[in-house]
Design a protein around this motif. Sequence first.
Motif, PDB file in Angstrom:
ATOM      1  N   ILE A 192      -1.366   8.496  -1.902  1.00  0.00           N
ATOM      2  CA  ILE A 192      -2.086   7.247  -2.138  1.00  0.00           C
ATOM      3  C   ILE A 192      -2.069   6.374  -0.887  1.00  0.00           C
ATOM      4  N   LEU A 193      -0.911   6.264  -0.258  1.00  0.00           N
ATOM      5  CA  LEU A 193      -0.814   5.484   0.981  1.00  0.00           C
ATOM      6  C   LEU A 193      -1.637   6.112   2.098  1.00  0.00           C
ATOM      7  N   TYR A 194      -1.652   7.428   2.151  1.00  0.00           N
ATOM      8  CA  TYR A 194      -2.481   8.126   3.135  1.00  0.00           C
ATOM      9  C   TYR A 194      -3.955   7.757   2.931  1.00  0.00           C
ATOM     10  N   GLY A 195      -4.389   7.756   1.689  1.00  0.00           N
ATOM     11  CA  GLY A 195      -5.772   7.400   1.396  1.00  0.00           C
ATOM     12  C   GLY A 195      -6.089   5.961   1.724  1.00  0.00           C
ATOM     13  N   PHE A 196      -5.129   5.070   1.544  1.00  0.00           N
ATOM     14  CA  PHE A 196      -5.369   3.656   1.808  1.00  0.00           C
ATOM     15  C   PHE A 196      -5.343   3.315   3.292  1.00  0.00           C
ATOM     16  N   PHE A 197      -4.428   3.916   4.035  1.00  0.00           N
ATOM     17  CA  PHE A 197      -4.239   3.467   5.413  1.00  0.00           C
ATOM     18  C   PHE A 197      -4.755   4.428   6.476  1.00  0.00           C
ATOM     19  N   ILE A 198      -4.564   5.722   6.304  1.00  0.00           N
ATOM     20  CA  ILE A 198      -4.880   6.684   7.360  1.00  0.00           C
ATOM     21  C   ILE A 198      -6.360   7.062   7.370  1.00  0.00           C
ATOM     22  N   ILE A 199      -6.919   7.379   6.224  1.00  0.00           N
ATOM     23  CA  ILE A 199      -8.312   7.841   6.179  1.00  0.00           C
ATOM     24  C   ILE A 199      -9.286   6.812   6.757  1.00  0.00           C
ATOM     25  N   PRO A 200      -9.194   5.526   6.381  1.00  0.00           N
ATOM     26  CA  PRO A 200     -10.125   4.565   7.010  1.00  0.00           C
ATOM     27  C   PRO A 200      -9.965   4.460   8.525  1.00  0.00           C
ATOM     28  N   LEU A 201      -8.753   4.651   9.036  1.00  0.00           N
ATOM     29  CA  LEU A 201      -8.558   4.615  10.486  1.00  0.00           C
ATOM     30  C   LEU A 201      -9.158   5.835  11.165  1.00  0.00           C
ATOM     31  N   ILE A 202      -8.983   6.997  10.561  1.00  0.00           N
ATOM     32  CA  ILE A 202      -9.516   8.228  11.136  1.00  0.00           C
ATOM     33  C   ILE A 202     -11.040   8.200  11.170  1.00  0.00           C
ATOM     34  N   MET A 251     -14.391   3.320  10.018  1.00  0.00           N
ATOM     35  CA  MET A 251     -15.424   2.749   9.160  1.00  0.00           C
ATOM     36  C   MET A 251     -15.768   1.325   9.573  1.00  0.00           C
ATOM     37  N   SER A 252     -17.004   0.947   9.267  1.00  0.00           N
ATOM     38  CA  SER A 252     -17.395  -0.455   9.433  1.00  0.00           C
ATOM     39  C   SER A 252     -16.778  -1.258   8.287  1.00  0.00           C
ATOM     40  N   ILE A 253     -16.853  -2.563   8.357  1.00  0.00           N
ATOM     41  CA  ILE A 253     -16.281  -3.412   7.306  1.00  0.00           C
ATOM     42  C   ILE A 253     -16.957  -3.132   5.959  1.00  0.00           C
ATOM     43  N   LYS A 254     -18.275  -2.991   5.975  1.00  0.00           N
ATOM     44  CA  LYS A 254     -19.011  -2.710   4.733  1.00  0.00           C
ATOM     45  C   LYS A 254     -18.596  -1.356   4.161  1.00  0.00           C
ATOM     46  N   GLN A 255     -18.505  -0.333   4.998  1.00  0.00           N
ATOM     47  CA  GLN A 255     -18.078   0.984   4.538  1.00  0.00           C
ATOM     48  C   GLN A 255     -16.645   0.948   4.013  1.00  0.00           C
ATOM     49  N   MET A 256     -15.784   0.185   4.695  1.00  0.00           N
ATOM     50  CA  MET A 256     -14.393   0.095   4.283  1.00  0.00           C
ATOM     51  C   MET A 256     -14.267  -0.595   2.918  1.00  0.00           C
ATOM     52  N   MET A 257     -15.048  -1.634   2.692  1.00  0.00           N
ATOM     53  CA  MET A 257     -15.015  -2.316   1.393  1.00  0.00           C
ATOM     54  C   MET A 257     -15.472  -1.382   0.286  1.00  0.00           C
ATOM     55  N   TYR A 258     -16.545  -0.623   0.553  1.00  0.00           N
ATOM     56  CA  TYR A 258     -17.033   0.341  -0.432  1.00  0.00           C
ATOM     57  C   TYR A 258     -15.991   1.437  -0.666  1.00  0.00           C
ATOM     58  N   TYR A 259     -15.367   1.905   0.403  1.00  0.00           N
ATOM     59  CA  TYR A 259     -14.341   2.948   0.282  1.00  0.00           C
ATOM     60  C   TYR A 259     -13.174   2.468  -0.563  1.00  0.00           C
ATOM     61  N   TYR A 260     -12.656   1.279  -0.280  1.00  0.00           N
ATOM     62  CA  TYR A 260     -11.508   0.765  -1.025  1.00  0.00           C
ATOM     63  C   TYR A 260     -11.847   0.514  -2.489  1.00  0.00           C
ATOM     64  N   CYS A 265      -9.943   2.626  -5.383  1.00  0.00           N
ATOM     65  CA  CYS A 265      -9.232   1.960  -6.486  1.00  0.00           C
ATOM     66  C   CYS A 265      -9.798   2.396  -7.835  1.00  0.00           C
ATOM     67  N   PHE A 266     -11.122   2.541  -7.913  1.00  0.00           N
ATOM     68  CA  PHE A 266     -11.758   3.023  -9.140  1.00  0.00           C
ATOM     69  C   PHE A 266     -11.268   4.434  -9.470  1.00  0.00           C
ATOM     70  N   TYR A 267     -11.211   5.299  -8.451  1.00  0.00           N
ATOM     71  CA  TYR A 267     -10.737   6.665  -8.658  1.00  0.00           C
ATOM     72  C   TYR A 267      -9.271   6.685  -9.103  1.00  0.00           C
ATOM     73  N   LEU A 268      -8.433   5.881  -8.455  1.00  0.00           N
ATOM     74  CA  LEU A 268      -7.015   5.859  -8.812  1.00  0.00           C
ATOM     75  C   LEU A 268      -6.793   5.335 -10.222  1.00  0.00           C
ATOM     76  N   SER A 269      -7.638   4.411 -10.654  1.00  0.00           N
ATOM     77  CA  SER A 269      -7.421   3.830 -11.970  1.00  0.00           C
ATOM     78  C   SER A 269      -7.936   4.699 -13.107  1.00  0.00           C
ATOM     79  N   ILE A 270      -9.042   5.413 -12.931  1.00  0.00           N
ATOM     80  CA  ILE A 270      -9.561   6.203 -14.052  1.00  0.00           C
ATOM     81  C   ILE A 270      -9.792   7.680 -13.725  1.00  0.00           C
TER      82      ILE A 270
END
Length: 136
Positions: free
Chosen positions: A81-91, A94-103, A107-112
Amino acid sequence: MNSKIFLSQRRRWTLGATSNDLMLLYKRGINWWERIIAASNIATFSVGPFIFVATGYFIKALIEHSTLLMLFLSLIIICPILYGFFIIPLILKMSIKQMMYYYASYCFYLSIGVLVNFAVFIYSVWYCDVMNWGKT
């Protein structure tokens, strides 16, 4: 389009991949490495309900009986989960818009995600003998 079409599509994909893996597992002339991978895929599909129930009980145990041992046991869940939150966006740089959509999506995927996988498993097994393409 809707949940019925989504489940129908996932049923076809799931059962198609599982039947191909069963064929790879038992057909002659298939090398041992492909057989191991096919068996792994079949096992992964088969333990879906267990993962759903075990995840719920594990979260309940973390809330009710949180100890240092439980924290160590939860590291196997927390690290990806931490890898998905911190490492993938850095690798992916992403732009700010892409990062907001990604997060938001993450979060939607992690919750359901576990619930959707469980629903797909149940729907696929329940309607495994339906041989039409549906509305897609």
